[in-house]
Design a protein around this motif. Structure first.
Motif, PDB file in Angstrom:
ATOM      1  N   ASP A 184      12.559 -18.392   0.009  1.00 38.41           N
ATOM      2  CA  ASP A 184      12.527 -19.240  -1.632  1.00 38.41           C
ATOM      3  C   ASP A 184      12.750 -18.052  -2.578  1.00 38.41           C
ATOM      4  N   ARG A 185      12.784 -16.917  -2.383  1.00 41.89           N
ATOM      5  CA  ARG A 185      13.174 -15.960  -3.369  1.00 41.89           C
ATOM      6  C   ARG A 185      14.507 -15.279  -3.493  1.00 41.89           C
ATOM      7  N   LEU A 186      15.371 -15.246  -2.258  1.00 40.55           N
ATOM      8  CA  LEU A 186      16.770 -14.735  -2.156  1.00 40.55           C
ATOM      9  C   LEU A 186      17.704 -15.654  -1.502  1.00 40.55           C
ATOM     10  N   SER A 212      16.811   1.273  -1.636  1.00 35.96           N
ATOM     11  CA  SER A 212      16.893   0.280  -2.497  1.00 35.96           C
ATOM     12  C   SER A 212      15.679  -0.623  -2.146  1.00 35.96           C
ATOM     13  N   THR A 213      15.166  -1.590  -2.723  1.00 32.65           N
ATOM     14  CA  THR A 213      14.341  -2.761  -2.770  1.00 32.65           C
ATOM     15  C   THR A 213      14.851  -3.890  -3.055  1.00 32.65           C
ATOM     16  N   GLY A 214      14.315  -5.114  -2.230  1.00 29.01           N
ATOM     17  CA  GLY A 214      14.905  -6.337  -2.586  1.00 29.01           C
ATOM     18  C   GLY A 214      16.084  -6.641  -2.793  1.00 29.01           C
ATOM     19  N   THR A 254      13.573  -1.677   1.318  1.00 33.38           N
ATOM     20  CA  THR A 254      11.935  -1.920   1.418  1.00 33.38           C
ATOM     21  C   THR A 254      11.916  -3.352   0.623  1.00 33.38           C
ATOM     22  N   CYS A 255      11.075  -4.432   1.334  1.00 32.35           N
ATOM     23  CA  CYS A 255      11.069  -5.653   0.908  1.00 32.35           C
ATOM     24  C   CYS A 255       9.470  -5.948   0.945  1.00 32.35           C
ATOM     25  N   ARG A 256       9.083  -7.004   0.257  1.00 33.41           N
ATOM     26  CA  ARG A 256       7.602  -7.354   0.248  1.00 33.41           C
ATOM     27  C   ARG A 256       7.352  -8.044   1.691  1.00 33.41           C
ATOM     28  N   GLU A 257       8.442  -9.017   1.942  1.00 37.26           N
ATOM     29  CA  GLU A 257       8.173  -9.648   3.316  1.00 37.26           C
ATOM     30  C   GLU A 257       9.356  -9.548   4.257  1.00 37.26           C
ATOM     31  N   VAL A 284       8.128  -2.741   5.043  1.00 38.17           N
ATOM     32  CA  VAL A 284       7.496  -3.871   4.306  1.00 38.17           C
ATOM     33  C   VAL A 284       6.308  -3.516   3.657  1.00 38.17           C
ATOM     34  N   THR A 285       5.866  -4.060   2.734  1.00 39.90           N
ATOM     35  CA  THR A 285       4.866  -3.733   1.785  1.00 39.90           C
ATOM     36  C   THR A 285       3.659  -4.974   1.934  1.00 39.90           C
ATOM     37  N   ARG A 286       4.185  -6.279   2.217  1.00 45.43           N
ATOM     38  CA  ARG A 286       3.121  -7.157   2.185  1.00 45.43           C
ATOM     39  C   ARG A 286       2.972  -8.187   3.400  1.00 45.43           C
ATOM     40  N   GLU A 287       3.500  -7.597   4.402  1.00 43.07           N
ATOM     41  CA  GLU A 287       3.265  -8.346   5.626  1.00 43.07           C
ATOM     42  C   GLU A 287       3.239  -7.427   6.736  1.00 43.07           C
ATOM     43  N   GLY A 305       4.830   0.038   3.910  1.00 42.08           N
ATOM     44  CA  GLY A 305       4.790   1.018   2.907  1.00 42.08           C
ATOM     45  C   GLY A 305       6.011   0.933   1.719  1.00 42.08           C
ATOM     46  N   ARG A 306       5.786   1.482   0.626  1.00 44.26           N
ATOM     47  CA  ARG A 306       6.675   1.768  -0.304  1.00 44.26           C
ATOM     48  C   ARG A 306       7.592   2.730  -0.013  1.00 44.26           C
ATOM     49  N   ILE A 307       8.799   2.922  -0.435  1.00 41.76           N
ATOM     50  CA  ILE A 307       9.653   3.923   0.003  1.00 41.76           C
ATOM     51  C   ILE A 307       9.245   5.224  -0.749  1.00 41.76           C
ATOM     52  N   THR A 308       8.692   5.179  -2.144  1.00 42.73           N
ATOM     53  CA  THR A 308       8.117   6.234  -2.802  1.00 42.73           C
ATOM     54  C   THR A 308       6.969   6.993  -1.868  1.00 42.73           C
ATOM     55  N   ASP A 309       6.193   6.035  -1.445  1.00 38.15           N
ATOM     56  CA  ASP A 309       5.079   6.723  -0.273  1.00 38.15           C
ATOM     57  C   ASP A 309       5.439   7.358   0.698  1.00 38.15           C
ATOM     58  N   MET A 362      12.498  -1.744 -12.169  1.00 35.42           N
ATOM     59  CA  MET A 362      12.672  -0.891 -13.273  1.00 35.42           C
ATOM     60  C   MET A 362      11.690   0.172 -12.796  1.00 35.42           C
ATOM     61  N   ASP A 363      10.369  -0.193 -12.201  1.00 32.70           N
ATOM     62  CA  ASP A 363       9.425   0.766 -11.904  1.00 32.70           C
ATOM     63  C   ASP A 363       9.725   1.688 -10.583  1.00 32.70           C
ATOM     64  N   MET A 364      10.527   0.739  -9.790  1.00 35.94           N
ATOM     65  CA  MET A 364      10.864   1.443  -8.533  1.00 35.94           C
ATOM     66  C   MET A 364      12.059   2.612  -8.754  1.00 35.94           C
ATOM     67  N   LEU A 365      13.069   2.260  -9.895  1.00 38.78           N
ATOM     68  CA  LEU A 365      13.973   3.341 -10.474  1.00 38.78           C
ATOM     69  C   LEU A 365      13.092   4.667 -10.676  1.00 38.78           C
ATOM     70  N   LYS A 366      12.152   4.375 -11.744  1.00 43.64           N
ATOM     71  CA  LYS A 366      11.487   5.287 -12.269  1.00 43.64           C
ATOM     72  C   LYS A 366      10.662   6.283 -11.555  1.00 43.64           C
ATOM     73  N   ASP A 367      10.117   5.542 -10.362  1.00 43.32           N
ATOM     74  CA  ASP A 367       9.103   6.442  -9.499  1.00 43.32           C
ATOM     75  C   ASP A 367      10.037   7.256  -8.661  1.00 43.32           C
ATOM     76  N   THR A 368      11.008   6.544  -7.996  1.00 43.55           N
ATOM     77  CA  THR A 368      11.996   7.339  -6.976  1.00 43.55           C
ATOM     78  C   THR A 368      12.751   8.406  -7.556  1.00 43.55           C
TER      79      THR A 368
HETATM   80  P1  A2P Z   1       4.800  -3.707  -3.292  1.00 44.92           P
HETATM   81  O1  A2P Z   1       4.743  -5.090  -2.332  1.00 44.92           O
HETATM   82  O2  A2P Z   1       3.881  -2.809  -2.945  1.00 44.92           O
HETATM   83  O3  A2P Z   1       4.826  -4.289  -4.778  1.00 44.92           O
HETATM   84  P2  A2P Z   1       9.853  -6.737  -6.011  1.00 44.92           P
HETATM   85  O4  A2P Z   1      10.302  -7.791  -5.158  1.00 44.92           O
HETATM   86  O5  A2P Z   1       8.732  -6.928  -6.793  1.00 44.92           O
HETATM   87  O6  A2P Z   1      11.118  -5.899  -6.687  1.00 44.92           O
HETATM   88  O7  A2P Z   1       9.415  -5.556  -4.861  1.00 44.92           O
HETATM   89  C1  A2P Z   1      10.341  -5.212  -3.763  1.00 44.92           C
HETATM   90  C2  A2P Z   1       9.745  -4.082  -2.923  1.00 44.92           C
HETATM   91  O8  A2P Z   1       9.709  -2.816  -3.982  1.00 44.92           O
HETATM   92  C3  A2P Z   1       8.318  -4.291  -2.501  1.00 44.92           C
HETATM   93  O9  A2P Z   1       8.333  -3.915  -1.369  1.00 44.92           O
HETATM   94  C4  A2P Z   1       7.403  -3.586  -3.620  1.00 44.92           C
HETATM   95  O10 A2P Z   1       6.320  -2.923  -2.978  1.00 44.92           O
HETATM   96  C5  A2P Z   1       8.498  -2.442  -3.936  1.00 44.92           C
HETATM   97  N1  A2P Z   1       8.147  -1.635  -5.175  1.00 44.92           N
HETATM   98  C6  A2P Z   1       7.669  -2.614  -6.082  1.00 44.92           C
HETATM   99  N2  A2P Z   1       7.275  -1.361  -7.260  1.00 44.92           N
HETATM  100  C7  A2P Z   1       7.848  -0.327  -6.671  1.00 44.92           C
HETATM  101  C8  A2P Z   1       7.803   1.219  -7.011  1.00 44.92           C
HETATM  102  N3  A2P Z   1       7.242   1.392  -8.483  1.00 44.92           N
HETATM  103  N4  A2P Z   1       7.887   2.388  -6.187  1.00 44.92           N
HETATM  104  C9  A2P Z   1       8.529   1.770  -5.041  1.00 44.92           C
HETATM  105  N5  A2P Z   1       8.469   0.623  -4.664  1.00 44.92           N
HETATM  106  C10 A2P Z   1       8.337  -0.457  -5.230  1.00 44.92           C
END
Ligand code: A2P
Length: 270
Positions: A31-33, A128-130, A157-160, A194-197, A203-207, A236-242
């Motif tokens: 329902d999101r993609l 990449s995320t999402g 990395t994705c939520r689900e 995957v981060t939410r299932e 885990g997040r790629i940054t972790d 944006m947050d993922m770009l900054k942190d990575t």
């Molecule tokens: P999380 O579930 O912990 O928020 P989104 O759909 O919100 O863009 O998220 C896609 C993926 O990116 C999710 O797995 C999410 O993890 C992760 N994510 C969100 N913020 C960051 C971040 N600042 N650094 C790395 N990964 C992130």
């Protein structure tokens, strides 16, 4: 709200400087993609990894958003991967498109996630995320990527779990492709989390970078500016942190006019 999405209607109303293209295929993942494919104008050239402005006419006005082109430069159609935001000004309408409908595309592609913005190296990481996987869907099907690097590591990395399917199908198709499969099967590595299932890798790629688990899992040394290159695409947050982690490892950011060791998606900035 009046949304024009038939080719004839849109042709008549299209603003100057925009192509009107016909949707050929739509696939919804969650329902999101979703992804869609559309015709490609004969004159339209782009470099793998670039983005373009995609839009619809809504209440008589064109509304555009930046979309990375997910198809390779040699594909006769154009492919895009999109989120669906229920009250998103564009995606709430775009998610309803069907084959036979039309969309607007501005004429000039641009972007920083291109091979030309990286200096040569041994290994390229595509983080990449999402929907951030979209520009890499193009780059992993470009022979230049495999000419330039010995190893191409695509992290997604994705939520689900269901959100990983686009990338899984893509990598399978790439490896089975008669043209690009030859290079991809030896050089392309797909690394998912995957981060939410529940999922084997969480885990997040940054972790995963910070803990060193990414490198352990891949059996490669930690990031090294002498041999490693990076491309980053996500929120944006993922770009900054990575980006901060790559800089900590000693890599410097490059651009089209100044190639260096990593690049960050600029489609959503400014
Ligand atoms: P999380 O579930 O912990 O928020 P989104 O759909 O919100 O863009 O998220 C896609 C993926 O990116 C999710 O797995 C999410 O993890 C992760 N994510 C969100 N913020 C960051 C971040 N600042 N650094 C790395 N990964 C992130």
């Amino acid at each position: 709200m009046n949304v024009l999405a038939k080719p004839a209607d849109l042709e008549a109303a299209a603003p100057a400087g925009a192509f009107v293209e016909e949707v050929k295929f739509v696939q919804h993942y969650t329902d999101r993609l979703f992804r869609f494919r559309m015709t490609r104008p004969a004159s339209f050239r782009f470099r793998s990894g670039e983005f373009v402005m995609i839009g619809l006419m809504i209440d008589g006005k064109p509304l555009y958003r930046a979309y990375s082109i997910a198809s390779p430069a040699w594909d006769e159609e154009l492919e895009f991967f999109s989120i669906k935001v229920p009250d998103g000004p564009l995606t709430s309408h775009l998610q309803k498109i069907q084959p036979g409908d039309a969309v607007l595309m501005k004429k000039k592609p641009t972007g920083t996630l291109v091979n030309d913005a990286l200096i040569p190296g041994k290994r390229v990481y595509m983080f990449s995320t999402g929907t951030g996987i979209a520009p890499f869907a193009s780059l992993i099907r470009d022979p230049d990527t495999y000419e330039k690097f010995d190893q191409v590591i695509l992290t997604h990395t994705c939520r689900e779990v269901a959100e990983l399917k686009y990338g899984e199908d893509l990598v399978q198709e790439t490896i089975n492709d008669p043209l690009i499969g030859e290079f991809a099967k030896d050089k392309l590595v797909h690394y998912t989390s995957v981060t939410r299932e529940d999922f084997p890798r969480q885990g997040r790629i940054t972790d995963l970078i910070k803990s060193g688990k990414l490198f352990e899992d891949l059996g490669v040394p930690p990031l090294d500016p002498a041999v490693d290159r990076g491309m980053i695409c996500g929120s944006m947050d993922m770009l900054k942190d990575t980006k901060a982690l790559l800089e900590e490892a000693g890599l410097t950011e490059g651009a089209n006019n100044k190639p260096a060791e990593f690049v960050v998606e600029r489609a959503f900035v400014g």
